[in-house]
Design a protein around this motif. Structure first.
Motif, PDB file in Angstrom:
ATOM      1  N   VAL A  11       0.898  -1.283  -0.050  1.00  0.00           N
ATOM      2  CA  VAL A  11      -0.242   0.381  -0.076  1.00  0.00           C
ATOM      3  C   VAL A  11       0.925   1.064  -0.033  1.00  0.00           C
ATOM      4  O   VAL A  11       1.904   1.261   1.050  1.00  0.00           O
ATOM      5  CB  VAL A  11      -0.895  -0.009   1.083  1.00  0.00           C
ATOM      6  N   ALA A  12       0.829   1.745  -1.175  1.00  0.00           N
ATOM      7  CA  ALA A  12       1.389   3.259  -1.362  1.00  0.00           C
ATOM      8  C   ALA A  12       0.919   4.438   0.305  1.00  0.00           C
ATOM      9  O   ALA A  12      -0.054   4.701   0.405  1.00  0.00           O
ATOM     10  CB  ALA A  12       1.235   3.761  -2.541  1.00  0.00           C
ATOM     11  N   LEU A  13       1.844   4.996   1.008  1.00  0.00           N
ATOM     12  CA  LEU A  13       1.999   6.315   1.606  1.00  0.00           C
ATOM     13  C   LEU A  13       2.903   7.109   1.222  1.00  0.00           C
ATOM     14  O   LEU A  13       3.649   7.033   0.832  1.00  0.00           O
ATOM     15  CB  LEU A  13       2.409   5.310   2.799  1.00  0.00           C
ATOM     16  N   GLY A  14       2.683   8.082   2.163  1.00  0.00           N
ATOM     17  CA  GLY A  14       2.967  10.028   2.068  1.00  0.00           C
ATOM     18  C   GLY A  14       4.259   9.131   2.543  1.00  0.00           C
ATOM     19  O   GLY A  14       4.369   8.607   3.769  1.00  0.00           O
ATOM     20  N   MET A  32       7.726   8.654  -1.420  1.00  0.00           N
ATOM     21  CA  MET A  32       6.891   7.668  -1.101  1.00  0.00           C
ATOM     22  C   MET A  32       7.164   6.452  -0.883  1.00  0.00           C
ATOM     23  O   MET A  32       8.356   6.247  -0.171  1.00  0.00           O
ATOM     24  CB  MET A  32       5.758   7.185  -2.528  1.00  0.00           C
ATOM     25  N   ALA A 132       3.005  12.212  -6.456  1.00  0.00           N
ATOM     26  CA  ALA A 132       2.701  10.311  -6.511  1.00  0.00           C
ATOM     27  C   ALA A 132       0.835  10.177  -7.837  1.00  0.00           C
ATOM     28  O   ALA A 132       0.906  10.576  -8.474  1.00  0.00           O
ATOM     29  CB  ALA A 132       1.583  10.826  -5.874  1.00  0.00           C
ATOM     30  N   VAL A 134      -0.151   6.771  -7.174  1.00  0.00           N
ATOM     31  CA  VAL A 134      -0.975   6.467  -7.391  1.00  0.00           C
ATOM     32  C   VAL A 134      -1.919   6.801  -5.605  1.00  0.00           C
ATOM     33  O   VAL A 134      -0.651   6.861  -4.928  1.00  0.00           O
ATOM     34  CB  VAL A 134      -0.715   4.319  -7.071  1.00  0.00           C
ATOM     35  N   ASP A 135      -2.774   6.029  -4.998  1.00  0.00           N
ATOM     36  CA  ASP A 135      -2.779   6.109  -3.618  1.00  0.00           C
ATOM     37  C   ASP A 135      -3.505   4.573  -3.534  1.00  0.00           C
ATOM     38  O   ASP A 135      -4.550   4.344  -3.790  1.00  0.00           O
ATOM     39  CB  ASP A 135      -4.264   7.161  -3.756  1.00  0.00           C
ATOM     40  N   GLY A 136      -3.450   3.876  -2.406  1.00  0.00           N
ATOM     41  CA  GLY A 136      -3.664   2.982  -1.813  1.00  0.00           C
ATOM     42  C   GLY A 136      -2.218   2.125  -2.364  1.00  0.00           C
ATOM     43  O   GLY A 136      -1.657   1.622  -2.623  1.00  0.00           O
ATOM     44  N   PHE A 145       5.612   7.047  -8.457  1.00  0.00           N
ATOM     45  CA  PHE A 145       5.639   8.145  -8.116  1.00  0.00           C
ATOM     46  C   PHE A 145       6.094   8.975  -9.826  1.00  0.00           C
ATOM     47  O   PHE A 145       7.089   8.299 -10.359  1.00  0.00           O
ATOM     48  CB  PHE A 145       5.487   9.079  -7.195  1.00  0.00           C
TER      49      PHE A 145
END
Length: 148
Positions: A11-14, A32, A132, A134-136, A145
Motif C-alpha cells: 500500500v502506497a503511503l506518504g 513515497m 504521487a 498512486v494512492d492505496g 511517482f
C-alpha cells in the motif's frame, strides 16, 4: 521527467507515515513509501540504470540522466547485518526498471520488531519535484511517482 516504479507490492503511503524522522521529514529527499504485503517477495529496481550502492537492506539505482533513487527495505534493518535478505544483483550492475534486486520477507522483518515499511526516495530532488501517481494498493513494477 522520470517515472519511478514501486519496488515492492503493498500500500502506497506518504513519507510522513514512515516511522523514522530522517525519511518522514524528507531529509533524504522527497518520495513515497510502501507498506509491503507480508509475504516473501522480491524488491525490484524502481528505474533503469546502474546499481551504485547495494546493501542487503537498501540500494540506490542511478539512471542515465544522473537521477538516483533510494529503496530502503524496512526501518532499522541495517542492524540485521543482511539476515533475511538475499542479493539478486551486484553493485555496478546495469538493471532495467522492474528487475529483481533483493529477495526478502517483510513478515520476518516485522516479527523481529522492526517496521517493514519501504521508503522510495528521489535523491537530491528539489522540493515539490515529486508527484504521487498512486494512492492505496500498488504492485511491484507498477508506477509509484513521477519526478519532474
Amino acid at each position: 521527467m522520470t517515472t519511478v516504479l514501486a519496488p515492492v507490492t503493498g500500500v502506497a503511503l506518504g513519507l510522513r507515515a514512515v516511522p523514522d524522522p530522517v525519511f518522514a521529514e524528507g531529509m533524504v529527499g522527497p518520495g513515497m513509501a510502501i507498506e509491503p504485503d507480508r509475504a516473501p517477495g522480491e524488491a525490484v529496481s524502481p528505474i533503469a540504470g546502474t546499481i551504485v550502492k547495494l546493501h542487503p537492506h537498501a540500494f540506490v539505482v542511478v539512471g542515465d540522466e544522473g537521477r538516483g533513487v533510494l529503496v530502503h527495505l524496512g526501518i532499522d534493518t541495517v542492524q540485521l547485518k543482511g539476515a533475511g535478505f538475499e542479493l539478486l544483483a551486484s553493485e555496478g550492475d546495469r538493471v532495467s526498471a522492474g528487475q529483481p534486486v533483493v529477495a526478502w520477507d517483510p513478515s520476518e522483518i516485522e516479527a523481529g520488531g522492526r517496521s517493514p515499511v519501504c521508503p522510495v526516495v528521489a535523491l537530491d530532488a528539489a522540493e515539490g519535484s515529486v508527484a504521487a501517481l498512486v494512492d492505496g494498493k500498488v504492485r511491484a513494477g507498477s508506477e509509484l511517482f513521477r519526478w519532474t
